[in-house]
Design a protein around this motif. Sequence first.
Motif, mmCIF file in Angstrom:
data_model
loop_
_atom_site.group_PDB
_atom_site.id
_atom_site.type_symbol
_atom_site.label_atom_id
_atom_site.label_comp_id
_atom_site.label_asym_id
_atom_site.label_seq_id
_atom_site.Cartn_x
_atom_site.Cartn_y
_atom_site.Cartn_z
ATOM 1 N N ALA A 80 0.904 -1.492 -0.017
ATOM 2 C CA ALA A 80 0.081 -0.017 -0.117
ATOM 3 C C ALA A 80 1.011 1.241 0.116
ATOM 4 O O ALA A 80 0.495 1.988 -0.579
ATOM 5 N N LYS A 81 1.899 1.402 0.797
ATOM 6 C CA LYS A 81 2.803 2.304 0.305
ATOM 7 C C LYS A 81 3.415 2.683 -0.783
ATOM 8 O O LYS A 81 3.209 4.182 -1.338
ATOM 9 N N LEU A 82 3.839 1.700 -1.498
ATOM 10 C CA LEU A 82 4.548 1.384 -2.555
ATOM 11 C C LEU A 82 3.180 2.124 -3.554
ATOM 12 O O LEU A 82 3.866 3.070 -4.538
ATOM 13 N N MET A 83 2.272 1.397 -3.902
ATOM 14 C CA MET A 83 1.405 1.965 -4.088
ATOM 15 C C MET A 83 0.628 3.530 -4.420
ATOM 16 O O MET A 83 0.121 4.244 -4.725
ATOM 17 N N ALA A 84 0.642 4.408 -2.636
ATOM 18 C CA ALA A 84 0.151 5.722 -2.552
ATOM 19 C C ALA A 84 1.083 6.295 -2.896
ATOM 20 O O ALA A 84 0.749 7.275 -3.164
ATOM 21 N N GLU A 85 2.511 5.632 -3.208
ATOM 22 C CA GLU A 85 3.865 7.028 -3.657
ATOM 23 C C GLU A 85 3.011 6.875 -4.860
ATOM 24 O O GLU A 85 3.815 7.716 -6.142
ATOM 25 N N LEU A 86 2.169 6.239 -5.987
ATOM 26 C CA LEU A 86 1.775 6.106 -7.508
ATOM 27 C C LEU A 86 0.465 6.900 -7.280
ATOM 28 O O LEU A 86 0.091 7.120 -8.940
ATOM 29 N N GLY A 87 -0.424 7.062 -6.437
ATOM 30 C CA GLY A 87 -1.853 7.877 -6.068
ATOM 31 C C GLY A 87 -2.727 7.403 -5.806
ATOM 32 O O GLY A 87 -3.848 7.288 -6.238
#
Length: 230
Positions: A80-87
């Motif tokens: 989720a943290k990595l996906m949040a960086e992508l919006g």
Amino acid sequence: MLDGSRTVNDVKTFLKPYIDVDPQQRMKLYDQWAEMYEQDCNLISYRAPNQTVDFLNANFSGSREEVLVLDVACGSGWVAKLMAELGFRNFVGVDGSKGMLEQAAKTGLYQDLRLALLGTEPLPAQTDGFDVVMIVGALRDGYVPVSVVRELCYAARPGGHICMSRGESGPTYKVCLEKELQLMEDEGLWTRVISQEMDRYMMDVYNNLKDQHDDQYLYGTMYLYRKALK
């Protein structure tokens, strides 16, 4: 608590007693491991979350801000943290470890977190409820059984995406998984968008390796499916 003196051999020693245990015992490992999990995973070059999120991002054209993501076997919330960086902004997480869910809660990214031991308990997710369903690294022997893949598909909305990564495991698991994936496609439940090798996604810590040569890393496969429209 982070420990800057911890080494790869420390991680190997910690994991060794839990290689051949039942899923409930393994969840006790993850409860104990939760605070050190991401630090230890970085030590052993665990790249499955990064590779799988990049794989989804390269093949997903929807609105990242609006979609609802089901993060299955969410662990500490790394995906989720990595996906949040992508919006991506909206997440529901599921995991079998209370300790891991506590770490995931600290990210502040999840609208809901649900405890369930996959394969033993039903996936706690509404049918047709999610635009994107993610499961990273847990599809392997002794972790998430092949039967759960159908539950992942059911949780996706019609036209939604199911993104999965399979870690290296015994040949029987791979054969059974890919047979089930194809069967579900034959049944018209979903269509395969793309699959791709997960390259050198983790050091092979289970074989007591001391150096970091190419043949001491594990490989796997990433899959992206689109659920059929009703």
